[in-house]
Write a protein that holds these residues in place. Structure first.
Motif, mmCIF file in Angstrom:
data_model
loop_
_atom_site.group_PDB
_atom_site.id
_atom_site.type_symbol
_atom_site.label_atom_id
_atom_site.label_comp_id
_atom_site.label_asym_id
_atom_site.label_seq_id
_atom_site.Cartn_x
_atom_site.Cartn_y
_atom_site.Cartn_z
ATOM 1 N N ALA A 104 0.828 -1.201 0.000
ATOM 2 C CA ALA A 104 0.000 0.000 0.000
ATOM 3 C C ALA A 104 0.863 1.253 0.000
ATOM 4 C CB ALA A 104 -0.947 -0.008 1.199
ATOM 5 N N ASP A 105 1.886 1.272 0.846
ATOM 6 C CA ASP A 105 2.782 2.426 0.904
ATOM 7 C C ASP A 105 3.587 2.551 -0.385
ATOM 8 O OD1 ASP A 105 4.141 4.611 2.470
ATOM 9 O OD2 ASP A 105 5.872 3.309 2.131
ATOM 10 N N GLU A 106 4.036 1.426 -0.913
ATOM 11 C CA GLU A 106 4.779 1.410 -2.176
ATOM 12 C C GLU A 106 3.965 2.044 -3.302
ATOM 13 O OE1 GLU A 106 6.164 -2.063 -5.387
ATOM 14 O OE2 GLU A 106 5.675 -2.578 -3.303
ATOM 15 N N LEU A 107 2.724 1.621 -3.432
ATOM 16 C CA LEU A 107 1.881 2.129 -4.509
ATOM 17 C C LEU A 107 1.532 3.603 -4.299
ATOM 18 C CD1 LEU A 107 -0.434 -0.982 -4.794
ATOM 19 C CD2 LEU A 107 1.288 -0.273 -6.464
ATOM 20 N N ARG A 108 1.267 3.976 -3.054
ATOM 21 C CA ARG A 108 0.968 5.381 -2.774
ATOM 22 C C ARG A 108 2.132 6.275 -3.178
ATOM 23 N NH1 ARG A 108 2.761 8.627 0.780
ATOM 24 N NH2 ARG A 108 3.753 6.970 2.030
ATOM 25 N N ARG A 109 3.338 5.874 -2.804
ATOM 26 C CA ARG A 109 4.524 6.675 -3.121
ATOM 27 C C ARG A 109 4.763 6.748 -4.626
ATOM 28 N NH1 ARG A 109 9.068 3.994 0.473
ATOM 29 N NH2 ARG A 109 10.361 5.678 -0.357
ATOM 30 N N ILE A 110 4.564 5.648 -5.318
ATOM 31 C CA ILE A 110 4.773 5.648 -6.767
ATOM 32 C C ILE A 110 3.712 6.507 -7.456
ATOM 33 C CG2 ILE A 110 4.718 4.190 -8.840
ATOM 34 C CD1 ILE A 110 6.002 1.983 -7.101
ATOM 35 N N GLY A 111 2.470 6.417 -6.982
ATOM 36 C CA GLY A 111 1.425 7.275 -7.532
ATOM 37 C C GLY A 111 1.749 8.744 -7.357
ATOM 38 N N GLU A 112 2.306 9.100 -6.201
ATOM 39 C CA GLU A 112 2.684 10.494 -5.949
ATOM 40 C C GLU A 112 3.853 10.917 -6.826
ATOM 41 O OE1 GLU A 112 3.452 10.630 -1.786
ATOM 42 O OE2 GLU A 112 1.319 10.724 -1.228
ATOM 43 N N ILE A 113 4.801 10.015 -7.034
ATOM 44 C CA ILE A 113 5.963 10.329 -7.875
ATOM 45 C C ILE A 113 5.525 10.738 -9.275
ATOM 46 C CG2 ILE A 113 7.894 9.241 -9.124
ATOM 47 C CD1 ILE A 113 8.438 7.681 -6.480
ATOM 48 N N TRP A 114 4.553 10.009 -9.817
ATOM 49 C CA TRP A 114 4.085 10.291 -11.174
ATOM 50 C C TRP A 114 2.937 11.303 -11.202
ATOM 51 C CZ3 TRP A 114 6.983 9.204 -15.121
ATOM 52 C CH2 TRP A 114 7.856 8.123 -15.069
ATOM 53 N N GLY A 115 2.533 11.771 -10.041
ATOM 54 C CA GLY A 115 1.419 12.705 -9.990
ATOM 55 C C GLY A 115 0.104 12.077 -10.386
ATOM 56 N N ARG A 116 -0.038 10.761 -10.137
ATOM 57 C CA ARG A 116 -1.239 10.040 -10.525
ATOM 58 C C ARG A 116 -1.745 9.151 -9.387
ATOM 59 N NH1 ARG A 116 -3.243 9.535 -15.314
ATOM 60 N NH2 ARG A 116 -4.976 9.148 -13.909
ATOM 61 N N PRO A 117 -2.093 9.738 -8.249
ATOM 62 C CA PRO A 117 -2.622 8.911 -7.153
ATOM 63 C C PRO A 117 -3.922 8.215 -7.515
ATOM 64 C CG PRO A 117 -2.926 11.247 -6.695
ATOM 65 C CD PRO A 117 -2.024 11.163 -7.889
ATOM 66 N N ASP A 118 -4.656 8.747 -8.500
ATOM 67 C CA ASP A 118 -5.913 8.135 -8.926
ATOM 68 C C ASP A 118 -5.691 6.842 -9.698
ATOM 69 O OD1 ASP A 118 -4.724 9.964 -10.852
ATOM 70 O OD2 ASP A 118 -6.422 9.507 -12.145
#
Length: 220
Positions: free
Chosen positions: A34-48
């Motif tokens: 969950a934390d991994e995916l959240r951080r990666i989503g934030e990196i790409w500016g695509r949390p959605d």
């Protein structure tokens, strides 16, 4: 080191991979996912584009529409029949054979999954092709697959993946991003991190020498 499926692929596929649609999927049983995916989503500016508990149906649909796919899920490799190697989602495994059936794969795939880069010869003497999750995703259209061919520590794999995506999003070439992430991980005092950094392998073509051409307005 980037592994190409054949010399022809390395010689002909030389343009930079293009990415518009993003998807970041998670499977069950991984504490750090969950934390991994959240951080990666934030990196790409695509949390959605994050789906922490993805089903087989969601994964299949993503394989057919995404340009950049990250999967944080348990992986398995079947030496007796590599076509039944799989990635584990909330309602069960999605096998290599099923992935082939979709007829398409995202341009860039990062698999933070044990054994996802493993492969073995399938068929008889006249069929020396190497089959495995990464290899078959390449066969159905992925330009680049980053995956470990062995078992890796879950938390170390998650940290490796986050660092790799940060390098890619910063505009580094795929090869450069992979090398920098490996060197940083190999210098860690954590043996699990060292092992993960050394294990992750880039399967691709000469396009890995370029940064990704990205647009962040596409849907996940």
């Amino acid at each position: 080191l980037t592994l190409a499926s054949c010399l022809a692929a390395w010689a002909t596929e030389t343009d930079a991979p293009r990415v518009r649609r993003y998807s970041f999927l998670g499977g069950p049983g991984l504490d750090a996912a969950a934390d991994e995916l959240r951080r990666i989503g934030e990196i790409w500016g695509r949390p959605d584009a994050v789906v922490v508990a993805a089903s087989r149906e969601v994964a299949g649909a993503t394989l057919q529409r995404a340009d950049l796919l990250h999967v944080a899920a348990h992986g398995s490799f079947r030496l007796d029949n590599p076509f039944f190697s799989a990635l584990e989602f909330t309602d069960g495994p999605l096998t290599v054979l099923e992935m082939i059936g979709f007829g398409r794969a995202p341009t860039v795939v990062v698999l933070a999954s044990c054994d996802a880069g493993a492969g073995a010869a399938a068929g008889g003497r006249g069929s020396p092709a190497v089959v495995g999750t990464a290899a078959e995703l390449r066969h159905v259209g992925a330009r680049v697959v980053v995956a470990p061919p062995v078992v890796v520590n879950d938390r170390a794999a998650a940290e490796y993946a986050v660092r790799l995506h940060a390098e890619l999003a910063a505009g580094r070439s795929i090869d450069d991003a992979a090398v920098r992430t490996r060197v940083r991980g190999a210098a860690s005092s954590d043996p699990g991190m060292v092992a993960a950094a050394v294990a992750f392998t880039v399967f691709g073509d000469a396009g890995t020498r370029h940064p990704l051409v990205t647009r962040r307005d596409g849907g996940g």
